[in-house]
Every structure is written in structure tokens, then in C-alpha cells.
Design a protein around this motif. Structure first.
Motif, PDB file in Angstrom:
ATOM      1  N   ASP A  76       0.841  -1.201   0.000  1.00 16.95           N
ATOM      2  CA  ASP A  76       0.000   0.000   0.000  1.00 16.95           C
ATOM      3  C   ASP A  76       0.875   1.249   0.000  1.00 16.95           C
ATOM      4  O   ASP A  76       0.600   2.228  -0.689  1.00 16.95           O
ATOM      5  CB  ASP A  76      -0.915   0.009   1.230  1.00 16.95           C
ATOM      6  CG  ASP A  76      -1.933  -1.120   1.192  1.00 16.95           C
ATOM      7  OD1 ASP A  76      -2.227  -1.607   0.082  1.00 16.95           O
ATOM      8  OD2 ASP A  76      -2.425  -1.499   2.267  1.00 16.95           O
ATOM      9  N   PHE A  77       1.931   1.206   0.803  1.00 18.18           N
ATOM     10  CA  PHE A  77       2.843   2.358   0.880  1.00 18.18           C
ATOM     11  C   PHE A  77       3.470   2.634  -0.484  1.00 18.18           C
ATOM     12  O   PHE A  77       3.511   3.771  -0.952  1.00 18.18           O
ATOM     13  CB  PHE A  77       3.924   2.092   1.922  1.00 18.18           C
ATOM     14  CG  PHE A  77       5.008   3.128   1.949  1.00 18.18           C
ATOM     15  CD1 PHE A  77       6.273   2.832   1.457  1.00 18.18           C
ATOM     16  CD2 PHE A  77       4.772   4.399   2.437  1.00 18.18           C
ATOM     17  CE1 PHE A  77       7.271   3.782   1.472  1.00 18.18           C
ATOM     18  CE2 PHE A  77       5.768   5.351   2.455  1.00 18.18           C
ATOM     19  CZ  PHE A  77       7.027   5.051   1.963  1.00 18.18           C
ATOM     20  N   LEU A  78       3.959   1.579  -1.159  1.00 14.81           N
ATOM     21  CA  LEU A  78       4.596   1.756  -2.465  1.00 14.81           C
ATOM     22  C   LEU A  78       3.607   2.262  -3.513  1.00 14.81           C
ATOM     23  O   LEU A  78       3.968   3.012  -4.412  1.00 14.81           O
ATOM     24  CB  LEU A  78       5.222   0.436  -2.924  1.00 14.81           C
ATOM     25  CG  LEU A  78       6.423  -0.060  -2.098  1.00 14.81           C
ATOM     26  CD1 LEU A  78       6.869  -1.433  -2.579  1.00 14.81           C
ATOM     27  CD2 LEU A  78       7.579   0.930  -2.188  1.00 14.81           C
ATOM     28  N   SER A  79       2.347   1.869  -3.365  1.00 16.13           N
ATOM     29  CA  SER A  79       1.351   2.285  -4.358  1.00 16.13           C
ATOM     30  C   SER A  79       1.014   3.764  -4.246  1.00 16.13           C
ATOM     31  O   SER A  79       0.325   4.311  -5.102  1.00 16.13           O
ATOM     32  CB  SER A  79       0.077   1.450  -4.208  1.00 16.13           C
ATOM     33  OG  SER A  79      -0.592   1.777  -3.004  1.00 16.13           O
ATOM     34  N   LEU A  80       1.485   4.389  -3.175  1.00 17.29           N
ATOM     35  CA  LEU A  80       1.233   5.821  -3.009  1.00 17.29           C
ATOM     36  C   LEU A  80       2.256   6.664  -3.751  1.00 17.29           C
ATOM     37  O   LEU A  80       2.245   7.882  -3.649  1.00 17.29           O
ATOM     38  CB  LEU A  80       1.283   6.186  -1.507  1.00 17.29           C
ATOM     39  CG  LEU A  80       0.179   5.570  -0.629  1.00 17.29           C
ATOM     40  CD1 LEU A  80       0.466   5.863   0.833  1.00 17.29           C
ATOM     41  CD2 LEU A  80      -1.181   6.108  -1.016  1.00 17.29           C
ATOM     42  N   TYR A  81       3.178   6.025  -4.459  1.00 15.56           N
ATOM     43  CA  TYR A  81       4.249   6.760  -5.127  1.00 15.56           C
ATOM     44  C   TYR A  81       3.677   7.869  -6.007  1.00 15.56           C
ATOM     45  O   TYR A  81       2.761   7.647  -6.792  1.00 15.56           O
ATOM     46  CB  TYR A  81       5.098   5.817  -5.978  1.00 15.56           C
ATOM     47  CG  TYR A  81       6.266   6.520  -6.612  1.00 15.56           C
ATOM     48  CD1 TYR A  81       6.199   6.960  -7.929  1.00 15.56           C
ATOM     49  CD2 TYR A  81       7.415   6.778  -5.871  1.00 15.56           C
ATOM     50  CE1 TYR A  81       7.267   7.634  -8.503  1.00 15.56           C
ATOM     51  CE2 TYR A  81       8.480   7.443  -6.442  1.00 15.56           C
ATOM     52  CZ  TYR A  81       8.406   7.873  -7.761  1.00 15.56           C
ATOM     53  OH  TYR A  81       9.468   8.541  -8.321  1.00 15.56           O
ATOM     54  N   CYS A  83       2.369  10.601  -4.696  1.00 18.70           N
ATOM     55  CA  CYS A  83       1.539  11.438  -3.816  1.00 18.70           C
ATOM     56  C   CYS A  83       2.384  11.974  -2.658  1.00 18.70           C
ATOM     57  O   CYS A  83       3.318  11.304  -2.197  1.00 18.70           O
ATOM     58  CB  CYS A  83       0.375  10.630  -3.241  1.00 18.70           C
ATOM     59  SG  CYS A  83      -0.888  10.194  -4.442  1.00 18.70           S
ATOM     60  N   GLU A  84       2.017  13.132  -2.171  1.00 17.69           N
ATOM     61  CA  GLU A  84       2.682  13.705  -1.002  1.00 17.69           C
ATOM     62  C   GLU A  84       2.562  12.774   0.197  1.00 17.69           C
ATOM     63  O   GLU A  84       3.445  12.725   1.066  1.00 17.69           O
ATOM     64  CB  GLU A  84       2.064  15.071  -0.676  1.00 17.69           C
ATOM     65  CG  GLU A  84       2.588  15.742   0.587  1.00 17.69           C
ATOM     66  CD  GLU A  84       4.048  16.175   0.478  1.00 17.69           C
ATOM     67  OE1 GLU A  84       4.686  16.358   1.523  1.00 17.69           O
ATOM     68  OE2 GLU A  84       4.534  16.338  -0.667  1.00 17.69           O
ATOM     69  N   GLN A  86       3.027   9.750   0.443  1.00 19.38           N
ATOM     70  CA  GLN A  86       4.157   8.829   0.512  1.00 19.38           C
ATOM     71  C   GLN A  86       5.247   9.361   1.438  1.00 19.38           C
ATOM     72  O   GLN A  86       5.797   8.636   2.262  1.00 19.38           O
ATOM     73  CB  GLN A  86       4.733   8.611  -0.883  1.00 19.38           C
ATOM     74  CG  GLN A  86       5.969   7.732  -0.890  1.00 19.38           C
ATOM     75  CD  GLN A  86       6.683   7.758  -2.235  1.00 19.38           C
ATOM     76  OE1 GLN A  86       6.379   8.599  -3.079  1.00 19.38           O
ATOM     77  NE2 GLN A  86       7.611   6.849  -2.435  1.00 19.38           N
ATOM     78  N   TYR A  87       5.523  10.652   1.324  1.00 21.95           N
ATOM     79  CA  TYR A  87       6.590  11.271   2.116  1.00 21.95           C
ATOM     80  C   TYR A  87       6.159  11.485   3.565  1.00 21.95           C
ATOM     81  O   TYR A  87       6.959  11.357   4.502  1.00 21.95           O
ATOM     82  CB  TYR A  87       7.010  12.586   1.468  1.00 21.95           C
ATOM     83  CG  TYR A  87       7.416  12.407   0.020  1.00 21.95           C
ATOM     84  CD1 TYR A  87       8.633  11.814  -0.309  1.00 21.95           C
ATOM     85  CD2 TYR A  87       6.561  12.787  -1.019  1.00 21.95           C
ATOM     86  CE1 TYR A  87       9.007  11.620  -1.630  1.00 21.95           C
ATOM     87  CE2 TYR A  87       6.920  12.599  -2.343  1.00 21.95           C
ATOM     88  CZ  TYR A  87       8.135  12.007  -2.650  1.00 21.95           C
ATOM     89  OH  TYR A  87       8.489  11.803  -3.949  1.00 21.95           O
ATOM     90  N   GLY A  90       6.393   8.188   5.174  1.00 25.50           N
ATOM     91  CA  GLY A  90       7.810   7.862   5.313  1.00 25.50           C
ATOM     92  C   GLY A  90       8.443   8.547   6.507  1.00 25.50           C
ATOM     93  O   GLY A  90       9.258   7.956   7.222  1.00 25.50           O
ATOM     94  N   CYS A 119      -4.502  12.899  -2.275  1.00 25.01           N
ATOM     95  CA  CYS A 119      -4.056  11.722  -3.007  1.00 25.01           C
ATOM     96  C   CYS A 119      -5.219  10.843  -3.480  1.00 25.01           C
ATOM     97  O   CYS A 119      -5.119  10.167  -4.508  1.00 25.01           O
ATOM     98  CB  CYS A 119      -3.136  10.906  -2.109  1.00 25.01           C
ATOM     99  SG  CYS A 119      -2.261   9.567  -2.948  1.00 25.01           S
TER     100      CYS A 119
END
Length: 351
Positions: A76-81, A83-84, A86-87, A90, A119
Motif C-alpha cells: 500500500d505504501f509503495l502504491s502511493l508513489y 503522492c505527497e 508517501q513522504y 515515510g 491523493c
């Protein structure tokens, strides 16, 4: 002849000693002196009641609420690439993110909600979009917990409410709580906006507020002074009522030498010394304690049970065991007693 060095040492000591001879320069000796003088002019002995102790603010571990965490897998985290969000996620996963201070955690929660909302329209996977929408709802639901921790859960507030710094000052220069009053006003306004889900509110000012809390102790002083005033006014009222219910101060309502002495003490001590201090404590209460009551009351739904009793006693103006309610009653009863006593001689204040 002593040298000039000796004089430089002795002079400041004499100033301190002379200042210490004035019982009206500090709250506790002033209120004790007042009861003594009431007893003296009424030709009786003073009786001093024990002053109730306030309770310290509950320990931080009992004030801080546990923040629920979102369960977001790596896919799920990687699929947010792109979008803000994601950061934002992170940063939270970093070492520093895992030990966020309450104010920074509140900022993170707001940023997460805002970034997730931005997002969401870009998510093509319907199932994940639904999961993210649920995450936004969950974050909104837990936002009051983050707000509580960033206000009542911070370490700095303990200094502001410490009881170790004595009483509120007598005749201070300027307004001792002016900056603190502006701070809590701004904080209450920000909390109100967050509770209405207006997440655009800036929290840039809040760090400075917390720093001032750590450098000040006026709230605790006001609490101490409220208890002092309540007890000594009750002591004075008891003396006045003993005389009212006993031998009249004046016969046939005509003033005499003793009533002149009593009236003179009433004006020179109660009106000129005690009432200004009562007014100063009241002004501090309105400017500082009442806004903190508001800060707690608006968050009652998440208020820890361990905090409720302290809040009702030390902040609430109307709770059954509120120390401020007790102070109001003590001031009213004391004023009434003076009016009745001097009224026996046709000298009722304000008549």
C-alpha cells in the motif's frame, strides 16, 4: 569607622529587613495580618484555619492518551508513489517519527489527513481507494486524541501549574498573565477550528506557547492564592459573625469610638489592601484559569478519568467542589458580614 565595603554589604541587608517588616507586601502575611486586625478591632482573639492544599496536575503518564495507529502494508505504501502522502508516511516510519513529541504528532496527523485527501482522487485501485478513505475517517476520529496530547499532555504545562512557587504577587508591576492570556486565547481558537475539521489552522505559534508555559508558574500561583483567600476570608467572616450575633457594635444604631476604629480598619486595610488583591486574583482567574477551563471542557469526550477530578477542582468555575466556587462564596459571605456589622451603626458600606 567601618569602611565603605562594610556599608555596601549592610545597606542591602537593611533594605531586605525593612521590606520584611511590611506584612502587606506578600499574600500570606497580608491575609494573616488582616485576620489579626479584624480580631483586634472586635476585641477578640484571631483563629487561623488550616489552608487546604491544592493537588498537582496529574502525572504526564496519566494525562497522555494512546494514539491509534493505521495499519498500512508495504505494498500500500509503495502504491502511493507520486503522492505527497508517501513522504508523510515515510517521515512517520523514520526513527525520529517514532518518538514524535505531542505537538509534532498533531502536525503529522493533520498533514496525513490533508495529503490523503489530495491523493485519494489519484488512486485507481478501487479497493485501496476505499481503504485510504477509511484511513482518513479513522484519522479524523482520532484527531481529538492528538489535540489533547498536544495541549494537556505536554510536559511544559506542568511548570505553568506547579504549586511550588507560592502565591500570586501583591501589587505587581504590569499584568503578570498578559502574555499567557494571549497564548491561551490563540490556542483555544486553534483547537476550536480543529474540532470543526478546519485543518488549515497554523500551529506555528504553539511551540512558543509551550516554551512560555515552561518559564511561567502563574496558574499554580493563582490556585494557591484562591485557597489562601478562601480560608482567611472565612476566618474573618467567622469573627465578624460572632460579633454580629453577640454584643452589638453600636447601641441604637449610633456610632461610637469602637465603631470608628472598626470602620477605619475596614477602609484602610480591607478596602485599600485586601480588595485590590482579591481583584488582582480575580482578573488573573478570568484571563488565565477560565480559558484553561475552556481548553479542557471542549475536550471532555477524550479527557482521561484521572484528569477529571483535578479539572473539576482546579479549573471548573461551577463544579460542586470547585475551589473557585468556594472562593466566590467566601467573598460574598465576607462582604455581607461587613455590611451587617457596620450597618448596626448606620455605617453600612455603599448605603
Amino acid at each position: 569607622m567601618p569602611g565603605t565595603g562594610f556599608c555596601r554589604i549592610v545597606a542591602p541587608v537593611l533594605v531586605v529587613l525593612l521590606a520584611g517588616c511590611d506584612p502587606f507586601s506578600d499574600a500570606r502575611p497580608m491575609m494573616d495580618e488582616y485576620v489579626e486586625r479584624v480580631a483586634r478591632v472586635l476585641e477578640t482573639d484571631p483563629e487561623f484555619s488550616d489552608i487546604s492544599s491544592a493537588s498537582q496536575l496529574p502525572r504526564r503518564r496519566d494525562r497522555v492518551l494512546t494514539m491509534p495507529e493505521l495499519d498500512m502494508g508495504m505494498l500500500d505504501f509503495l502504491s502511493l508513489y507520486g503522492c505527497e502522502l508517501q513522504y508523510v508516511v515515510g517521515e512517520k516510519a523514520s526513527v525520529m517519527g517514532r518518538v514524535m513529541q505531542p505537538l509534532n504528532r498533531l502536525r503529522y496527523e493533520i498533514r496525513f489527513i490533508e495529503a490523503a485527501r489530495d491523493c485519494l482522487p489519484e488512486i485507481e485501485d478501487e479497493e485501496f481507494a476505499e481503504e485510504l478513505a477509511g484511513g482518513i475517517d479513522s484519522k479524523l476520529e482520532s484527531l481529538p486524541i492528538a489535540i489533547w496530547n498536544a495541549t494537556w499532555g505536554v510536559e511544559e504545562i506542568e511548570k505553568l501549574f506547579t504549586l511550588a512557587k507560592g502565591y500570586y504577587p501583591v501589587a505587581p508591576e504590569g499584568n503578570p498573565v498578559s502574555d499567557l492570556a494571549l497564548d491561551i486565547e490563540s490556542l483555544n481558537a486553534a483547537v476550536a477550528r480543529l474540532y470543526s475539521e478546519d485543518l488549515a489552522v497554523s500551529l506555528d505559534f504553539a511551540g512558543d506557547v509551550h516554551q512560555r508555559w515552561q518559564a511561567e508558574y502563574r496558574a499554580g500561583q493563582l490556585i494557591n492564592s484562591a485557597l489562601l483567600l478562601t480560608t482567611r476570608l472565612q476566618d474573618g467572616t467567622k469573627l465578624l459573625r460572632q460579633r454580629i450575633d453577640g454584643r452589638p457594635l453600636c447601641l441604637d444604631g449610633k456610632p461610637n469610638n469602637q465603631s470608628d476604629i472598626v470602620q477605619n480598619m475596614f477602609f484602610s486595610v480591607y478596602i485599600e489592601k485586601i480588595q485590590p488583591y482579591m481583584s488582582a486574583v480575580t482578573q488573573g482567574r478570568v484571563a488565565l484559569i477560565e480559558p484553561f477551563e475552556q481548553l479542557a471542557k471542549v475536550q471532555e469526550e477524550v479527557m482521561p478519568e484521572s484528569f477529571t477530578g483535578w479539572y473539576q477542582r482546579h479549573l471548573s468555575q461551577v463544579a460542586q467542589d470547585s475551589l473557585w466556587r468556594e472562593l466566590d462564596m467566601a467573598m460574598t459571605a465576607h462582604t455581607k458580614a461587613w455590611q451587617e456589622l457596620l450597618g448596626q451603626c448606620g455605617l453600612r458600606p455603599g448605603a
